[in-house]
Motif scaffolding. Structure first.
Motif, short mmCIF file in Angstrom:
data_model
loop_
_atom_site.label_atom_id
_atom_site.label_comp_id
_atom_site.label_asym_id
_atom_site.label_seq_id
_atom_site.Cartn_x
_atom_site.Cartn_y
_atom_site.Cartn_z
N SER A 220 41.37 45.29 23.51
CA SER A 220 40.60 46.29 23.86
C SER A 220 41.53 47.12 22.52
CB SER A 220 40.39 46.99 24.55
OG SER A 220 41.06 47.35 24.96
N THR A 221 43.07 47.18 22.90
CA THR A 221 44.19 47.58 22.00
C THR A 221 44.01 47.25 20.69
OG1 THR A 221 45.14 48.65 24.36
CG2 THR A 221 46.28 48.27 22.26
N VAL A 222 44.62 45.56 20.71
CA VAL A 222 44.60 45.13 19.52
C VAL A 222 43.16 45.81 18.57
CG1 VAL A 222 43.87 43.02 18.68
CG2 VAL A 222 45.58 43.44 20.47
N SER A 223 41.90 45.41 18.98
CA SER A 223 40.60 45.58 18.26
C SER A 223 41.13 46.83 17.75
CB SER A 223 39.34 45.64 19.40
OG SER A 223 39.35 44.25 19.26
N ARG A 224 41.38 47.71 18.72
CA ARG A 224 41.26 49.96 17.96
C ARG A 224 42.58 49.84 16.77
NH1 ARG A 224 41.63 50.27 24.17
NH2 ARG A 224 39.61 51.04 24.22
N ALA A 225 43.88 48.73 16.91
CA ALA A 225 44.90 48.65 16.00
C ALA A 225 44.58 48.47 15.20
CB ALA A 225 45.41 48.34 16.74
N LEU A 226 43.65 47.31 14.41
CA LEU A 226 43.24 46.49 13.48
C LEU A 226 41.59 47.14 12.88
CD1 LEU A 226 43.43 42.93 15.41
CD2 LEU A 226 44.84 44.51 13.24
N SER A 227 40.98 48.94 13.85
CA SER A 227 39.61 48.91 13.14
C SER A 227 40.50 50.21 12.79
CB SER A 227 38.81 49.09 14.34
OG SER A 227 37.76 49.92 13.91
N PRO A 228 40.29 50.41 11.27
CA PRO A 228 40.79 51.85 10.63
C PRO A 228 39.82 52.92 11.68
CG PRO A 228 39.75 49.18 8.88
CD PRO A 228 39.35 49.74 10.25
N GLU A 229 38.53 52.83 11.68
CA GLU A 229 37.97 53.73 12.65
C GLU A 229 38.50 54.07 13.94
OE1 GLU A 229 34.88 51.14 11.92
OE2 GLU A 229 34.25 51.98 9.97
N LYS A 230 39.09 53.15 14.50
CA LYS A 230 39.78 53.54 15.05
C LYS A 230 41.17 53.22 15.17
CE LYS A 230 35.67 51.34 17.82
NZ LYS A 230 35.22 50.30 18.90
N GLN A 231 41.48 53.58 14.72
CA GLN A 231 43.25 53.38 14.81
C GLN A 231 44.14 54.59 15.43
OE1 GLN A 231 44.47 52.27 10.75
NE2 GLN A 231 45.02 50.13 11.42
N HIS A 232 43.26 55.86 15.00
CA HIS A 232 43.72 57.15 16.21
C HIS A 232 43.57 57.09 17.46
CE1 HIS A 232 38.96 57.37 16.55
NE2 HIS A 232 39.37 58.28 17.39
N LEU A 233 42.59 56.13 17.88
CA LEU A 233 42.81 56.00 19.32
C LEU A 233 44.33 55.47 20.29
CD1 LEU A 233 39.55 54.72 19.78
CD2 LEU A 233 40.33 57.14 20.12
N VAL A 234 44.64 54.63 18.95
CA VAL A 234 46.47 54.25 19.24
C VAL A 234 47.55 54.25 18.43
CG1 VAL A 234 45.22 52.53 20.00
CG2 VAL A 234 45.27 52.28 17.99
N SER A 235 48.96 54.74 19.20
CA SER A 235 49.97 55.22 18.47
C SER A 235 50.45 54.12 16.91
CB SER A 235 50.93 55.28 18.91
OG SER A 235 51.60 53.56 19.70
N ASP A 236 50.84 54.94 16.36
CA ASP A 236 51.27 54.08 15.02
C ASP A 236 51.82 52.80 15.11
OD1 ASP A 236 50.52 56.06 13.43
OD2 ASP A 236 51.18 57.39 13.14
N ARG A 237 52.76 53.20 16.04
CA ARG A 237 54.12 52.37 16.96
C ARG A 237 53.15 50.62 16.95
NH1 ARG A 237 58.19 48.57 16.00
NH2 ARG A 237 59.83 48.05 18.10
N VAL A 238 52.06 50.88 17.78
CA VAL A 238 51.54 49.87 18.48
C VAL A 238 50.53 48.94 16.66
CG1 VAL A 238 48.76 48.76 19.62
CG2 VAL A 238 50.82 50.82 20.73
N ILE A 239 50.67 50.15 16.36
CA ILE A 239 49.18 49.58 15.22
C ILE A 239 50.45 48.31 14.11
CG2 ILE A 239 48.41 49.96 12.98
CD1 ILE A 239 47.31 53.27 14.10
N GLU A 240 51.44 49.37 14.04
CA GLU A 240 52.74 48.05 13.61
C GLU A 240 52.75 47.02 13.76
OE1 GLU A 240 57.09 49.05 12.07
OE2 GLU A 240 56.05 50.79 12.65
N LEU A 241 52.77 47.12 15.52
CA LEU A 241 53.30 46.03 16.30
C LEU A 241 51.92 45.26 15.66
CD1 LEU A 241 54.31 46.91 19.33
CD2 LEU A 241 55.92 45.90 17.25
N VAL A 242 51.25 45.62 16.30
CA VAL A 242 49.88 44.82 15.93
C VAL A 242 49.83 43.92 14.24
CG1 VAL A 242 47.32 44.25 15.78
CG2 VAL A 242 48.56 46.05 17.84
N GLU A 243 49.62 44.91 13.25
CA GLU A 243 48.96 44.60 12.40
C GLU A 243 50.61 43.24 11.91
OE1 GLU A 243 49.45 47.63 10.05
OE2 GLU A 243 47.24 47.92 10.36
N LYS A 244 51.31 42.75 12.32
CA LYS A 244 52.79 42.09 12.23
C LYS A 244 52.47 41.15 12.72
CE LYS A 244 57.32 41.39 12.55
NZ LYS A 244 59.42 41.74 12.81
N LYS A 245 51.89 41.17 13.95
CA LYS A 245 51.65 39.77 15.27
C LYS A 245 50.45 39.04 14.61
CE LYS A 245 54.01 38.66 18.06
NZ LYS A 245 55.28 37.46 18.31
#
Length: 347
Positions: free
Chosen positions: A23-48
């Motif tokens: 669910s965290t990965v899904s939020r990090a990859l969804s423009p509509e839900k990225q506000h629910l996770v930190s910028d660091r998590v978004i960066e890690l998920v997008e890179k991986k």
């Protein structure tokens, strides 16, 4: 790294690699839900995700959201140079907003148009931009019956049943007529478009009312009608006009392609443009200023047409507007004077 090249990498695979929840990965990859996770998590998920070759499954996303993030667009003629700039503007905007544009064209054939609209709806597009409507059009009725969000662009049906974005035909014809009249022309003809298409009829009415405003009698403002918005039809109509009204000094054509046909017929008759007869078009399709006789015309605000159409459609898709009260946006054209017009010999 997964060594099975045939296996599709999923959100669960990315989550397992990072030791976080799917669910965290899904939020990090969804423009509509990225506000629910930190910028660091978004960066890690997008890179991986990039490293593992993850791509979203659009059908799964569509089923989950009840939407496909696609918009259908229908144009009448893929060979008409007027439409590619409009398609380009709409595609640029839909891409920026995360939508995919699916294009269809109708060849100005109502049976084909209905088939194409059924195909688009079968693909579950979220909404449709229709630039190919006839005044009485079963494709519009079908969209409305299916409850599909719909915006009409540049062409409309007789009864306003959906949102529409139009260019002010009356103002455009007025500007062209006024330009010719100011040069001294008093015998100005109109080569009209097909009357079963709204722009053909509205420009014809605009021409007649403008001639009346300038006190040009009907006998000096003749009208001939084409059967299509094409160069071939324009040439045929202009031949007829020259036979019936050889004393005209200027022509307001219903669009640029028809105007080019008029020029061809005028030259075929041994006359010169603009020395003997001035000619104007409508739309300002690309490359008119490159022609041997650059065409005087009116320019359509393509960027505004595209922007308004997309935003009106998305407001329907997102249920931000009440579809029982269709909206109408009327945009202003701009006069573009080139070398196809000049003062008449007798002026």
């Amino acid at each position: 790294m997964n060594n099975d090249k045939n296996k599709r990498i999923t959100v669960k695979d990315v989550a397992a690699a990072l030791d976080i929840s799917p669910s965290t990965v899904s939020r990090a990859l969804s423009p509509e839900k990225q506000h629910l996770v930190s910028d660091r998590v978004i960066e890690l998920v997008e890179k991986k995700s990039r490293e593992m070759g993850y791509t979203a499954n659009p059908m799964a996303t569509a089923l989950k959201r009840g939407a496909t993030k696609t918009i259908g667009m229908m144009i009448p003629d893929i060979l008409n140079p007027m439409f590619p700039p409009l398609v380009h503007e709409i595609q640029q905007l839909t891409n920026r907003l995360g939508y995919t544009l699916t294009l269809a064209y109708t060849e100005n054939n109502q049976e084909l148009a209905l088939e194409e609209i059924k195909r688009l709806i079968a693909r579950n597009v979220d909404g449709i931009i229709l630039a190919s409507a006839f005044r009485k059009d079963p494709t519009v009725d079908y969209c409305l019956d299916q409850g599909k969000p719909l915006v009409l662009v540049n062409r409309v049906i007789d009864k306003q049943a959906s949102d529409q974005v139009l260019v002010d035909d009356r103002e455009g014809i007025y500007m062209l007529f006024e330009h010719l009249h100011s040069l001294g022309h008093r015998k100005i003809a109109h080569v009209a478009g097909p009357s079963d298409i709204s722009s053909g009829l509205s420009r014809r009415h605009a021409f007649l009312s403008t001639a009346d405003m300038f006190d040009v009698p009907t006998s000096d403002a003749p009208v001939v009608q084409t059967d299509a918005f094409t160069e071939v039809s324009g040439k045929k109509a202009m031949r007829e006009l020259l036979e019936q009204h050889p004393d005209i000094t200027a022509v307001v054509a219903t669009n640029d392609l028809v105007a080019l046909g008029c020029i061809a017929a005028i030259e075929e008759a041994g006359l010169q443009v603009p020395k003997d007869i001035s000619v104007t078009g409508f739309n300002d399709m690309p490359y008119l200023d490159w022609f041997r006789i650059p065409l005087t015309t009116v320019s359509l605000p393509q960027a505004q047409l595209g922007d308004q159409a997309v935003r009106m459609l998305l407001s329907q898709i997102r249920k931000e507007s009440d579809s029982s009260f269709p909206r109408k946006v009327l945009l202003q054209p701009k006069l573009v004077i080139r070398k196809s017009t000049c003062a008449p010999k007798t002026a």
